[in-house]
Design a protein around this motif. Structure first.
Motif, short mmCIF file in Angstrom:
data_model
loop_
_atom_site.label_atom_id
_atom_site.label_comp_id
_atom_site.label_asym_id
_atom_site.label_seq_id
_atom_site.Cartn_x
_atom_site.Cartn_y
_atom_site.Cartn_z
N ALA A 111 -9.13 -9.94 -48.29
CA ALA A 111 -9.42 -8.64 -48.84
C ALA A 111 -9.57 -7.61 -47.98
O ALA A 111 -9.01 -6.43 -48.30
N TYR A 112 -10.06 -7.73 -46.92
CA TYR A 112 -10.17 -6.46 -45.93
C TYR A 112 -8.93 -6.27 -45.40
O TYR A 112 -8.65 -5.09 -44.93
N ARG A 113 -8.25 -7.17 -45.20
CA ARG A 113 -6.79 -6.91 -44.57
C ARG A 113 -5.99 -6.11 -45.65
O ARG A 113 -5.25 -5.15 -45.28
N ASP A 114 -6.22 -6.45 -47.07
CA ASP A 114 -5.50 -5.63 -48.05
C ASP A 114 -5.94 -4.08 -47.88
O ASP A 114 -5.26 -3.03 -47.92
N LEU A 115 -7.12 -4.00 -47.72
CA LEU A 115 -7.82 -2.63 -47.45
C LEU A 115 -7.24 -1.95 -46.24
O LEU A 115 -7.10 -0.77 -46.17
N ALA A 116 -7.08 -2.79 -45.10
CA ALA A 116 -6.74 -2.18 -43.95
C ALA A 116 -5.25 -1.61 -43.75
O ALA A 116 -5.11 -0.78 -42.89
N TYR A 117 -4.63 -1.81 -44.86
CA TYR A 117 -3.12 -1.37 -44.88
C TYR A 117 -3.07 0.14 -45.18
O TYR A 117 -2.43 0.97 -44.49
N THR A 118 -4.23 0.82 -45.79
CA THR A 118 -4.24 2.19 -45.89
C THR A 118 -5.62 2.82 -45.10
O THR A 118 -5.76 4.02 -45.14
N ARG A 119 -6.33 1.90 -44.61
CA ARG A 119 -7.79 2.20 -44.08
C ARG A 119 -8.05 1.63 -42.89
O ARG A 119 -8.58 0.37 -42.83
N PRO A 120 -7.71 2.07 -41.62
CA PRO A 120 -7.92 1.56 -40.54
C PRO A 120 -9.26 0.68 -40.26
O PRO A 120 -9.43 -0.01 -39.23
N ALA A 160 -9.75 -8.94 -55.88
CA ALA A 160 -9.06 -8.12 -56.63
C ALA A 160 -9.48 -6.91 -56.72
O ALA A 160 -8.47 -5.92 -56.83
N TYR A 161 -10.51 -6.45 -56.36
CA TYR A 161 -10.80 -5.09 -56.17
C TYR A 161 -10.38 -4.49 -54.91
O TYR A 161 -9.82 -3.28 -54.77
N ALA A 162 -10.01 -5.56 -53.80
CA ALA A 162 -9.25 -5.06 -52.56
C ALA A 162 -7.76 -4.54 -52.66
O ALA A 162 -7.37 -3.46 -52.58
N ALA A 163 -7.33 -5.24 -53.94
CA ALA A 163 -5.95 -5.08 -54.22
C ALA A 163 -5.91 -3.70 -54.89
O ALA A 163 -4.50 -2.99 -55.14
N LEU A 164 -6.89 -3.52 -55.61
CA LEU A 164 -6.95 -2.08 -56.33
C LEU A 164 -7.53 -0.84 -55.29
O LEU A 164 -7.44 0.24 -55.91
N GLY A 165 -7.67 -1.33 -54.23
CA GLY A 165 -8.15 -0.22 -53.38
C GLY A 165 -9.53 0.35 -53.63
O GLY A 165 -9.97 1.34 -53.12
N ASP A 166 -10.51 -0.62 -54.35
CA ASP A 166 -11.76 -0.02 -54.76
C ASP A 166 -12.79 -0.86 -53.41
O ASP A 166 -13.28 -1.88 -53.58
N ALA A 193 -11.38 -7.62 -41.09
CA ALA A 193 -10.30 -8.49 -41.31
C ALA A 193 -10.32 -9.46 -40.00
O ALA A 193 -9.94 -10.71 -40.48
N LYS A 194 -9.95 -8.88 -38.63
CA LYS A 194 -9.80 -9.79 -38.05
C LYS A 194 -10.86 -10.50 -37.58
O LYS A 194 -10.75 -11.78 -37.29
N GLU A 195 -12.15 -10.04 -37.61
CA GLU A 195 -13.18 -11.05 -37.28
C GLU A 195 -13.35 -12.15 -38.14
O GLU A 195 -13.56 -13.14 -37.70
N ARG A 196 -13.16 -11.96 -39.40
CA ARG A 196 -13.36 -12.97 -40.26
C ARG A 196 -12.15 -14.04 -40.63
O ARG A 196 -12.32 -15.13 -40.45
N LEU A 243 0.04 -6.80 -37.07
CA LEU A 243 0.98 -5.95 -37.36
C LEU A 243 0.44 -4.45 -37.63
O LEU A 243 1.13 -3.50 -37.41
N ILE A 244 -0.53 -4.57 -38.59
CA ILE A 244 -0.92 -3.27 -38.89
C ILE A 244 -1.47 -2.54 -37.60
O ILE A 244 -1.59 -1.22 -37.55
N GLU A 245 -1.90 -3.37 -36.69
CA GLU A 245 -2.43 -2.71 -35.19
C GLU A 245 -1.27 -2.51 -34.44
O GLU A 245 -1.60 -1.91 -33.42
N HIS A 246 -0.03 -2.74 -34.84
CA HIS A 246 0.97 -2.59 -33.76
C HIS A 246 0.96 -3.28 -32.74
O HIS A 246 1.41 -2.95 -31.49
N ASP A 247 0.65 -4.38 -32.78
CA ASP A 247 0.37 -5.56 -31.71
C ASP A 247 1.35 -6.65 -31.91
O ASP A 247 1.11 -7.45 -32.73
N PRO A 248 2.51 -6.53 -31.70
CA PRO A 248 3.76 -7.63 -31.70
C PRO A 248 3.30 -8.94 -31.25
O PRO A 248 3.57 -10.03 -31.79
N ALA A 249 2.66 -8.88 -30.11
CA ALA A 249 2.40 -10.09 -29.21
C ALA A 249 1.40 -10.87 -30.12
O ALA A 249 1.55 -12.07 -30.33
#
Length: 507
Positions: free
Chosen positions: A392-401, A344-350, A407-410, A440-446
């Motif tokens: 959760a980390y994926r949700d944060l990664a949309y705006t924080r690389p 939930a906090y990730a969805a809020l960007g906290d 996210a990928k590790e977990r 997709l966030i990483e621009h890796d289509p393969a």
């Protein structure tokens, strides 16, 4: 006097003259965002109407144009449109947000207020499960059922942790000549009510465990009706007289089955109906004074709020669950609640509170002893925590690389743990979808195509509308980002051609 019905579901003389009518800018904005044509929206309205047994609704492109121009359609069209846009955007879209009038009466609906009496819980459960078994999906798409959110949901449930009022002392049982006087004896057909066999509740427990395992392996749509049938039969048992300990066990089983029915309904896209079952599960848990399971119900309800991007509501429910089970909940339950708090906090960007909650979840899970935990929380293991924290980390990664790597590790570790086990098949597919979005966030289509394809192979076997919707959205985003990539185009065509269109019938 009966009103003649027009083919779009309203009366023949309901429509205002064009003069003085203002364009519906709200509906037009949602329509533009959807990407649908007027013809496609009309077809979806008609399809939805047939599913809810409203054959008088027959909409076309000219009628859609009139709605956009400001015409107010009659029931059930406003609710149908709200349902369609809700599914399209993955968040609750209310009738008011569409610039349409609310229906006049919510026929047959019930609220979430606490407390109810034991008799009320049993009666509502019996009626609701009978209606679901008879009507199927139609019960869940009608205008009387809506997803509660905000104050309508949170404020009544804040009383969940308050103690129940003391029950009045039972009156002495009348002495019936010739009847036994042992514990639980009562008057029934033939002068004596048969005692529930001691093995009956254990058999019911085993049925609940089996249903739960089926859900994890095959998705919510595979055995939903079987769960609801068992729940309906259990409410019949609760109408009989039982010793307090037996009644408490039956109520606990009722709570578990009601939550499972809610979870399966959620998984198959029946969102308002899912919430009703969850509310009934919470009431049943309250009646048998099972605070840990009640907290578990609130945790599942918070998942639904996160799914609809109502993270503030999700946090309210999670904090209520943590408070209500603070003295009685085991480490596994606390780990699950902390993990959902992190989501939930990730969805809020906290980011800070997200990291703190996920750290507490790791610590609580390390302290848990699964063999001492209730069966209903044993599913929450290392793989489940990694899957949820990865999302959760994926949700944060949309705006924080910086959060792409964790996210990928977990999510990758989740896939490794679940591959080949035959258990948690839906969780495995959702982890693949989550990984696809990270690529997709990483621009890796393969990488995204590889993970989405793995999820697609599972989606053919798992009856989960939630999985199908997430996979479709991910592939649509992938095709929009890389429209010229051959592998992406092939995957998008395969999804459009082979993946069943939701909603689908439930077993």
């Amino acid at each position: 006097m009966a009103t003649t019905r027009a083919r779009d579901g309203g009366s023949a003389d309901e429509h205002e003259p064009d003069g003085g009518r203002q364009p519906n800018d709200r509906l037009s904005a949602w329509f533009a965002r959807s990407g649908w044509s007027k013809g496609e929206l009309a077809r979806q309205v008609n399809r939805h109407a047939r599913a809810m047994s409203a054959p008088h609704v027959s909409t076309d492109t000219s009628r859609v144009r009139r709605w956009l121009d400001g015409e107010q359609p009659r029931e059930p069209i406003p609710q149908i449109l709200a349902e369609l846009f809700t599914r399209r955007f993955g968040r609750v879209v209310s009738i008011d947000e569409l610039g349409l009038r609310e229906p006049d009466e919510p026929h047959g609906d019930f609220g979430v207020d606490l407390p109810w009496t034991f008799e009320t819980v049993v009666e509502i459960l019996g009626e609701y499960t009978r209606g679901d078994l008879l009507l199927g999906r139609q019960e869940f798409v009608g205008p009387s059922l809506r997803l509660a959110a905000g104050r309508d949901l949170v404020e009544p449930l804040q009383r969940w942790s308050a103690p129940l009022p003391a029950a009045p002392a039972p009156l002495p049982a009348p002495i019936v000549p010739g009847a036994g006087v042992g514990a639980g004896a009562g008057v029934g057909r033939g002068g004596r009510r048969p005692r529930l066999p001691a093995s009956a509740t254990e058999h019911l427990h085993e049925s609940v465990r089996l249903f739960r395992r089926w859900d994890m392996q095959g998705g919510g749509g595979l055995r939903r009706k079987a769960v609801i049938g068992q729940l309906n039969a259990l409410t019949d048992l609760l109408r009989d007289e039982h010793p307090p300990a037996v009644r408490a066990r039956l109520l606990g089983l009722t709570a578990e089955l009601a939550l499972l029915a809610g979870w399966m309904s959620y998984d198959t896209g029946l969102q308002p109906g899912a919430q009703k079952y969850m509310v009934l599960a919470l009431h049943a848990a309250k009646e048998c004074d099972d605070a840990p399971f009640g907290a578990n119900v609130l945790g599942v309800m918070s998942r639904q709020m996160i799914h609809y991007e109502l993270a503030e509501d999700a946090l309210e429910l999670i904090h209520l669950a943590q408070y209500g089970s603070r003295d009685t909940g085991g480490a596994g339950l606390q780990a699950m609640l902390y993990t959902l708090e992190g989501r939930a906090y990730a969805a809020l960007g906290d980011t800070d509170r997200c990291r703190r909650a996920l750290g507490l979840a790791e610590q609580a899970l390390a302290d848990s002893r699964p063999h001492t935990e209730p069966d209903w929380i044993r599913y929450f293991n290392r793989a489940e925590l990694l899957c949820e924290s990865g999302h959760a980390y994926r949700d944060l990664a949309y705006t924080r690389p910086a959060f792409v790597a964790p996210a990928k590790e977990r999510l990758s570790e989740t896939v490794r743990l679940l591959l080949g086990t035959g258990e948690f098949v839906r969780s495995l597919a959702l982890a693949h979808v989550g990984l696809a979005t990270v690529f997709l966030i990483e621009h890796d289509p393969a990488g995204a195509v590889e993970q989405a394809t793995a999820a697609l192979e599972i989606a053919f076997r798992v009856r989960s509308e939630r999985l199908i919707v997430r996979l479709r959205r991910t592939v649509e985003a992938l095709a929009g980002r890389f429209p010229a990539d051959p592998a992406v185009c092939e995957l998008a065509a395969r999804v459009a051609r082979e993946l069943p269109e939701a909603p689908f019938p439930t077993a």
